[in-house]
Design a protein around this motif. Structure first.
Motif, PDB file in Angstrom:
ATOM      1  N   GLY A   1       0.820  -1.200   0.000  1.00  0.00           N
ATOM      2  CA  GLY A   1       0.000   0.000   0.000  1.00  0.00           C
ATOM      3  C   GLY A   1       0.855   1.253   0.000  1.00  0.00           C
ATOM      4  N   GLN A   2       0.212   2.391  -0.198  1.00  0.00           N
ATOM      5  CA  GLN A   2       0.918   3.660  -0.332  1.00  0.00           C
ATOM      6  C   GLN A   2       0.913   4.494   0.934  1.00  0.00           C
ATOM      7  OE1 GLN A   2       2.657   4.313  -3.174  1.00  0.00           O
ATOM      8  NE2 GLN A   2       1.995   2.224  -3.701  1.00  0.00           N
ATOM      9  N   HIS A   3      -0.021   4.262   1.850  1.00  0.00           N
ATOM     10  CA  HIS A   3      -0.083   5.059   3.076  1.00  0.00           C
ATOM     11  C   HIS A   3      -0.783   4.249   4.165  1.00  0.00           C
ATOM     12  CE1 HIS A   3      -4.436   5.853   2.805  1.00  0.00           C
ATOM     13  NE2 HIS A   3      -4.227   5.853   1.499  1.00  0.00           N
ATOM     14  N   GLY A   4      -0.651   4.724   5.412  1.00  0.00           N
ATOM     15  CA  GLY A   4      -1.206   3.999   6.547  1.00  0.00           C
ATOM     16  C   GLY A   4      -2.447   4.621   7.153  1.00  0.00           C
ATOM     17  N   TRP A   5      -3.043   5.627   6.520  1.00  0.00           N
ATOM     18  CA  TRP A   5      -4.237   6.265   7.071  1.00  0.00           C
ATOM     19  C   TRP A   5      -5.450   5.345   6.955  1.00  0.00           C
ATOM     20  CZ3 TRP A   5      -4.768  10.485  10.009  1.00  0.00           C
ATOM     21  CH2 TRP A   5      -3.671  11.347  10.085  1.00  0.00           C
ATOM     22  N   VAL A   6      -6.150   5.170   8.078  1.00  0.00           N
ATOM     23  CA  VAL A   6      -7.324   4.302   8.112  1.00  0.00           C
ATOM     24  C   VAL A   6      -8.443   5.021   8.856  1.00  0.00           C
ATOM     25  CG1 VAL A   6      -5.922   2.196   8.088  1.00  0.00           C
ATOM     26  CG2 VAL A   6      -6.620   3.178  10.273  1.00  0.00           C
ATOM     27  N   GLU A   7      -9.634   4.467   8.765  1.00  0.00           N
ATOM     28  CA  GLU A   7     -10.779   4.996   9.520  1.00  0.00           C
ATOM     29  C   GLU A   7     -11.395   3.864  10.320  1.00  0.00           C
ATOM     30  OE1 GLU A   7     -15.147   6.803   8.499  1.00  0.00           O
ATOM     31  OE2 GLU A   7     -13.422   7.763   7.498  1.00  0.00           O
ATOM     32  N   HIS A   8     -11.701   4.156  11.585  1.00  0.00           N
ATOM     33  CA  HIS A   8     -12.299   3.169  12.475  1.00  0.00           C
ATOM     34  C   HIS A   8     -13.566   3.771  13.082  1.00  0.00           C
ATOM     35  CE1 HIS A   8     -12.083  -0.350  15.212  1.00  0.00           C
ATOM     36  NE2 HIS A   8     -12.708   0.454  16.045  1.00  0.00           N
ATOM     37  N   VAL A   9     -14.689   3.069  12.961  1.00  0.00           N
ATOM     38  CA  VAL A   9     -15.953   3.555  13.514  1.00  0.00           C
ATOM     39  C   VAL A   9     -16.224   2.852  14.836  1.00  0.00           C
ATOM     40  CG1 VAL A   9     -18.438   3.821  13.149  1.00  0.00           C
ATOM     41  CG2 VAL A   9     -16.858   4.019  11.211  1.00  0.00           C
ATOM     42  N   ASP A  10     -16.433   3.643  15.880  1.00  0.00           N
ATOM     43  CA  ASP A  10     -16.603   3.115  17.233  1.00  0.00           C
ATOM     44  C   ASP A  10     -17.754   3.876  17.887  1.00  0.00           C
ATOM     45  OD1 ASP A  10     -14.879   1.332  19.212  1.00  0.00           O
ATOM     46  OD2 ASP A  10     -15.562   3.062  20.360  1.00  0.00           O
ATOM     47  N   ASN A  11     -18.850   3.176  18.207  1.00  0.00           N
ATOM     48  CA  ASN A  11     -20.010   3.804  18.839  1.00  0.00           C
ATOM     49  C   ASN A  11     -20.510   4.995  18.014  1.00  0.00           C
ATOM     50  OD1 ASN A  11     -22.024   4.205  20.799  1.00  0.00           O
ATOM     51  ND2 ASN A  11     -20.718   5.564  22.029  1.00  0.00           N
ATOM     52  N   GLY A  12     -20.500   4.839  16.701  1.00  0.00           N
ATOM     53  CA  GLY A  12     -20.999   5.875  15.819  1.00  0.00           C
ATOM     54  C   GLY A  12     -20.052   7.040  15.611  1.00  0.00           C
TER      55      GLY A  12
END
Length: 426
Positions: free
Chosen positions: A178-189
């Protein structure tokens, strides 16, 4: 080829034996007897009516068929997974795909090196530090990580190492695909975004984040002294209704992540990020509530918390601490909960920290007494700090003690809700 007792040469790809339908059942029985049938794939009909039976690549050299079973060795470009394979767990699918990639080089040692669990953040899979360490994996290069991603339905792959002892809990994470390590995590909305190669996400604090989200903070100004990527800042803003949060953080990568997450959740205008050491924070007399979410101890932040509390009305401190008890709890059993408002929590990754077990009877009473003793001692010290700071008496009251998780039998991560109010004259 006609049936022969000579070994068959190994072709590339997924090998299979193609035979006329009238020979297919006998050929299958023979392959099963010799344990040569590749059970990952089903029988496949070919143009012209023949049937192809997949065979294990690493055992082709053992293949020996009698002349009365005429067949042809060929390669299947798109083998059809068998019904059982279509129901495979992700871990099983990963092992199967790696076994296919390695072919005859596959071994029990390599199978032990394949992870059975991992963390997923959107299209990125984060592997444990002890996976794929054997030397043969290195020779595969990018083909290994592409196979891992494909088997697990991901686009990016990273592997974590030990947390660096830099005071910021910075992760040692290597991006493998992959090209980058940015992610999104959804927790309790709530949407948290962060770079897994620069910041950590701690799912083990989920019960405390849920509790924070339920606190009655409408109209309040809050100071979060150790904001990180917004573990508690965001629940206070999004769900608890805080009017404004001053978020303090000294890790520049976490500051960037927090800024992005505030924007994602539409609460950027209700938060000011103070970048730097919270011990140098210049705020005074602003907070109705202060969160001190640092372990193993937030003690260095106590004087700052006292300074930022509103001097005329006071407020509530949420003090995190790892508290060591002097006895080892027995094995957990169903009984009354230790905490007055405790709620269940799953183990955090790797099992290093778990929700405190529930105990009953004398053991529960002893554990409560130890926690209460710590809470009352902390309350007395905070009361002294406030009196010294303002030159007048204050009172501090223990509202609640929340167990978050335990580190070994003797150490518990607790949160003390402490109400602090100035004593009015008269």
């Amino acid at each position: 080829m006609e049936g022969t007792d000579a070994p068959i040469a190994v072709p590339t790809g997924v090998p299979a034996l193609a035979a006329e339908p009238r020979f297919a059942q006998r050929l299958r029985q023979r392959l099963e007897e010799q344990r040569l049938l590749d059970g990952r794939y089903g029988l496949q009909r070919l143009p012209g009516g023949r049937v192809a039976l997949p065979v294990l690549p690493e055992k082709l050299s053992q293949l020996c068929l009698p002349p009365e079973l005429p067949c042809e060795l060929l390669r299947i470009q798109d083998p059809v997974p068998c019904r059982a394979a279509r129901r495979r767990t992700p871990a099983r699918r990963l092992r199967d795909e790696l076994r296919r990639l390695l072919g005859p080089a596959w071994s029990a040692e390599l199978e032990r090196d394949v992870p059975h669990a991992w963390h997923r953040h959107g299209d990125l899979v984060l592997l444990s530090e002890d996976s794929f360490r054997a030397e043969p994996w290195e020779r595969l290069g990018s083909a290994l990580w592409e196979t891992v991603a494909s088997a697990l339905g991901a686009q990016r792959v990273a592997r974590r190492g030990r947390v660096m002892p830099d005071g910021m809990r910075s992760p040692r994470v290597t991006l493998l695909l992959g090209q980058h390590g940015w992610v999104e995590h959804v927790d309790n909305g709530i949407r948290y975004t962060f770079d897994v190669t620069k910041c950590m996400f701690s799912p083990g604090n989920i019960t405390e984040k849920l509790r924070v989200a339920s606190l009655p903070c409408s109209g309040e100004v809050l100071v979060d002294l150790y904001a990180g990527i917004g573990y508690f800042t965001l629940p206070f803003l999004v769900h608890a209704g805080a009017a404004f949060v001053h978020a303090c953080e000294w890790n520049s990568h976490a500051v960037e992540a927090l800024h992005r997450s505030l924007v994602l959740n539409g609460v950027r205008d209700r938060c000011h990020i103070h970048s730097g050491d919270s011990r140098q924070l210049q705020l005074r007399d602003v907070a109705d509530r202060v969160n001190l979410g640092l372990i193993p101890s937030s003690e260095e932040g106590w004087p700052v918390a006292c300074r930022v509390l509103k001097k005329d009305t006071g407020g509530v401190l949420h003090i995190h601490q790892n508290v060591e008890t002097r006895w080892a709890p027995a094995a957990p059993r169903s009984a009354e909960p230790l905490a007055e408002r405790g709620s269940a929590e799953a183990a955090s990754p790797g099992g290093e920290a778990q929700r405190p077990a529930e105990h009953g009877g004398e053991q529960a009473a002893r554990l409560r007494a130890e926690w209460q003793s710590w809470a009352e001692g902390t309350a007395a010290r905070i009361q002294g700090l406030l009196a010294e700071l303002h030159g007048r008496p204050w009172r501090s009251s223990v509202l609640h003690i929340e167990p978050v998780k335990s580190y070994a039998p003797h150490v518990h991560h607790l949160v003390l809700d402490l109400e602090c109010r100035p004593v009015l004259p008269g």
